[in-house]
Structure formats: C-alpha cells, structure tokens
Write a protein that holds these residues in place. Structure first.
Motif, PDB file in Angstrom:
ATOM      1  N   GLU A 233       1.319  -1.118   0.187  1.00  0.00           N
ATOM      2  CA  GLU A 233       0.133   0.076  -0.348  1.00  0.00           C
ATOM      3  C   GLU A 233       0.476   1.377   0.232  1.00  0.00           C
ATOM      4  O   GLU A 233       0.019   2.009  -0.610  1.00  0.00           O
ATOM      5  CB  GLU A 233      -0.987  -0.304   0.637  1.00  0.00           C
ATOM      6  N   GLN A 234       1.422   1.351   0.926  1.00  0.00           N
ATOM      7  CA  GLN A 234       2.867   2.685   0.938  1.00  0.00           C
ATOM      8  C   GLN A 234       3.263   2.779  -0.377  1.00  0.00           C
ATOM      9  O   GLN A 234       4.101   4.095  -1.097  1.00  0.00           O
ATOM     10  CB  GLN A 234       4.096   2.310   1.928  1.00  0.00           C
ATOM     11  N   ALA A 235       3.549   1.261  -1.368  1.00  0.00           N
ATOM     12  CA  ALA A 235       4.857   1.898  -2.733  1.00  0.00           C
ATOM     13  C   ALA A 235       3.416   2.018  -3.429  1.00  0.00           C
ATOM     14  O   ALA A 235       3.549   3.074  -4.347  1.00  0.00           O
ATOM     15  CB  ALA A 235       4.918   0.231  -3.414  1.00  0.00           C
ATOM     16  N   ALA A 236       3.020   1.782  -3.213  1.00  0.00           N
ATOM     17  CA  ALA A 236       1.512   2.420  -4.175  1.00  0.00           C
ATOM     18  C   ALA A 236       1.383   3.319  -4.468  1.00  0.00           C
ATOM     19  O   ALA A 236       1.297   4.620  -5.189  1.00  0.00           O
ATOM     20  CB  ALA A 236       0.042   1.579  -4.124  1.00  0.00           C
ATOM     21  N   GLY A 237       1.387   4.164  -2.756  1.00  0.00           N
ATOM     22  CA  GLY A 237       1.286   5.628  -2.638  1.00  0.00           C
ATOM     23  C   GLY A 237       2.079   6.571  -3.246  1.00  0.00           C
ATOM     24  O   GLY A 237       1.387   7.468  -3.577  1.00  0.00           O
ATOM     25  N   LEU A 238       3.571   5.640  -3.127  1.00  0.00           N
ATOM     26  CA  LEU A 238       3.712   6.809  -3.792  1.00  0.00           C
ATOM     27  C   LEU A 238       4.519   6.813  -5.002  1.00  0.00           C
ATOM     28  O   LEU A 238       4.696   7.926  -5.891  1.00  0.00           O
ATOM     29  CB  LEU A 238       5.701   6.275  -2.937  1.00  0.00           C
ATOM     30  N   GLN A 239       4.701   5.108  -5.728  1.00  0.00           N
ATOM     31  CA  GLN A 239       4.083   5.347  -6.815  1.00  0.00           C
ATOM     32  C   GLN A 239       3.212   6.313  -7.924  1.00  0.00           C
ATOM     33  O   GLN A 239       3.339   7.156  -8.532  1.00  0.00           O
ATOM     34  CB  GLN A 239       3.763   4.108  -7.416  1.00  0.00           C
ATOM     35  N   GLU A 240       1.916   6.527  -6.947  1.00  0.00           N
ATOM     36  CA  GLU A 240       0.826   7.372  -7.630  1.00  0.00           C
ATOM     37  C   GLU A 240       1.117   8.938  -7.459  1.00  0.00           C
ATOM     38  O   GLU A 240       1.240   9.632  -8.270  1.00  0.00           O
ATOM     39  CB  GLU A 240      -0.169   7.143  -6.308  1.00  0.00           C
ATOM     40  N   HIS A 241       2.173   9.248  -6.592  1.00  0.00           N
ATOM     41  CA  HIS A 241       2.849  10.726  -6.120  1.00  0.00           C
ATOM     42  C   HIS A 241       3.695  10.572  -6.766  1.00  0.00           C
ATOM     43  O   HIS A 241       3.989  11.563  -7.604  1.00  0.00           O
ATOM     44  CB  HIS A 241       3.478  10.846  -5.030  1.00  0.00           C
ATOM     45  N   PHE A 242       4.726   9.929  -7.477  1.00  0.00           N
ATOM     46  CA  PHE A 242       5.041   9.994  -8.355  1.00  0.00           C
ATOM     47  C   PHE A 242       4.746  10.256  -9.470  1.00  0.00           C
ATOM     48  O   PHE A 242       5.711  10.720 -11.023  1.00  0.00           O
ATOM     49  CB  PHE A 242       6.473   9.173  -8.421  1.00  0.00           C
ATOM     50  N   ARG A 243       3.545   9.771 -10.307  1.00  0.00           N
ATOM     51  CA  ARG A 243       3.117   9.826 -11.763  1.00  0.00           C
ATOM     52  C   ARG A 243       2.915  10.719 -11.816  1.00  0.00           C
ATOM     53  O   ARG A 243       1.978  11.548 -12.845  1.00  0.00           O
ATOM     54  CB  ARG A 243       2.348   8.806 -11.280  1.00  0.00           C
ATOM     55  N   LYS A 244       2.861  11.892 -10.903  1.00  0.00           N
ATOM     56  CA  LYS A 244       2.126  12.993 -11.145  1.00  0.00           C
ATOM     57  C   LYS A 244       2.923  13.842 -12.374  1.00  0.00           C
ATOM     58  O   LYS A 244       2.679  15.225 -12.555  1.00  0.00           O
ATOM     59  CB  LYS A 244       1.809  13.981  -9.651  1.00  0.00           C
ATOM     60  N   THR A 245       4.370  13.878 -11.829  1.00  0.00           N
ATOM     61  CA  THR A 245       5.587  14.154 -12.813  1.00  0.00           C
ATOM     62  C   THR A 245       5.859  13.534 -13.203  1.00  0.00           C
ATOM     63  O   THR A 245       6.776  13.953 -14.770  1.00  0.00           O
ATOM     64  CB  THR A 245       6.523  15.307 -11.443  1.00  0.00           C
TER      65      THR A 245
END
Length: 267
Positions: A233-245
């Motif tokens: 879950e933590q990795a998925a959240g971080l990936q979603e954040h990174f994919r903004k840029t």
C-alpha cells in the motif's frame, strides 16, 4: 510482546543502490534482546569492483581500503548468510532493519552471483520473520512531513529524531550503527504500541491519525504478514505521487524480498 523477543539487527553498506548489480562492502548482523547476551558480527569485503566515489562519501570505505582489509566477496557473502541463519534458527530471532527489502534482496543476489545457497535456501522450512522500521513507522505515523528539503520523512535519522534516540552523525552509515539504530527504533515503536495512548509523548500523541496502538498484542508472525500488505500500500501511494510528474514511475512494493527479475532468472 514482539519488541521484547530476540532480534537480529541487519544492515549492509554497498557500492550503490541497484540491488541487481551492486555489491556488499560492509555488513553487520547483531543478535540482541530477548534476555540473551548481545552477539555482534561485522564484515568488510573486497567487492571485486571499484567502489564509486558517491558510495564512499556515504560509508567512507574506499576501493583501496576494501582491497587491503576486506575478505574475498564470496567468503563474506557466505558468512553473512550463515550468521543470519544461525540467529534465526538457533536464536529464534526476528530480523530487524530499515528498508529491509534493499538489504535482503542485495544479499540474495550476491548469493546467486557466487552460486551460493540463498538465505531462503538455507532456512529451508524455518520461517523468516522481519521487522522493517520504515514500514512500521509509516503505518504507525502515516502523515509526517519531511523535516527539511534535504532530509526525508522516512530516513533513519528522521526516525531516530521522532522516537527521541540520540543520533551521532559521525557514526551514521556504518552498518553496525545503522543496524543497532533500527533495532532501537523498533523497540521504541513496540513500547509505544503497548502504552496507553494518553501516556504517549506529546509529539506522538498529537500526530495526525497516529495508529501505533494497532500494533499492540500482535505476534511476530502476524506482524510480518501485516507488513507485506502495508508495504504494498505504501509503495502504491508513493508511485501515485511520483506519477504526477513522471507517468512511467514504478515503485516496487514487494516485501521483504524483491522477486528475481525475469531477465536475471533466465541467464
């Protein structure tokens, strides 16, 4: 209580951050707690390749020093894995570290590189139970901001500060220091989990959506299983954040060991 059982603190310092290609330079395996004496084991290896200046800047081990003072890499890798097995099987210890998938995965790849049995091969039917202070901290205190532009919210130094442990910068990034710090942080998190919430330090008590108390009364096996889901879950959240840029950004959520890449498995 899970934090008062025997722990095996584990940390590596390496030639870089690529678990598939980089090599071990130093390592520490430290058995502690659980009412038994502390057992500290450290190694320095000659990795067989040049140690980049960026890595030396972190752990202060140069190529020349490793060649002069280090044992052959295959010997060190074998001894690290054997000592971990001894702590887990004979000492009934739980492995503890910070961002454990990095260390366990790199050790796994080093074993394969030198055609040695992996940690999982050596353990056979003995279960591997792990405490990852990065995962536990992010689950327990999920909405903490980074202290500064240069210091991340989940770095080991940040956790030491949050859980009120003394941090000595001159000793940090030595594998024994970092391993012991991860064990101390895990102990603090476990202590907080089994305290009344009203008795928490103010900085923890008023943390937004603190849920450290959810870690109370779990067995080591239950906590290990829970961390698999939390890490994903933590990795998925971080990936979603990174994919903004960066729409192609990928954050691996495998825990506590990253699967062998298909390209490597086929070689």
């Amino acid at each position: 209580m899970w934090h008062t059982t025997r722990l095996c603190a584990f940390d590596l310092e390496t030639t870089g951050v690529d678990v598939e290609e980089d090599r071990i330079v130093t390592a520490a395996v430290i058995g502690l707690g659980g009412g038994a004496p502390t057992e500290q084991h450290e190694w320095i290896a000659d990795p067989g390749i040049e140690i980049p200046a960026e890595a030396t800047a972190v752990h202060h081990i140069t190529t020349e020093y490793a060649r002069e003072h280090g044992k052959p890499a295959h010997v060190v890798v074998d001894q690290i894995a054997e000592e971990l097995v001894a702590q887990i099987v004979m000492g009934e210890a739980t492995v503890v570290g910070h961002n454990v998938p990095y260390d366990l995965t790199l050790l796994d790849r080093e074993c394969r590189r030198y055609e040695l049995p992996t940690l999982h091969d050596r353990l056979a039917h003995t279960p591997l139970h792990v405490l990852d202070t990065r995962v536990l901290d992010q689950y327990g205190l999920p909405y903490r901001k980074r202290p500064s532009e240069t210091q991340g919210a989940r770095q080991l130094v940040t956790l030491a500060q949050v859980y009120e442990l003394q941090w000595t910068e001159s000793e940090a990034h030595g594998c024994a220091y970092d391993a012991l710090m991860s064990a101390r942080i895990a102990y603090r998190i476990g202590t907080l989990a089994h305290m009344r919430r009203m008795d928490w330090p103010e900085r923890i008590k008023h943390h937004r959506k603190a849920q450290i108390h959810h870690l109370k009364d779990l067995s080591v096996a239950e906590l290990h299983a829970a961390q698999i889901g939390w890490a994903a879950e933590q990795a998925a959240g971080l990936q979603e954040h990174f994919r903004k840029t960066d729409p192609a950004a990928v954050v691996d959520g495998a825990w506590p060991l990253r699967p062998l890449e298909a390209s490597c498995a086929s070689n």
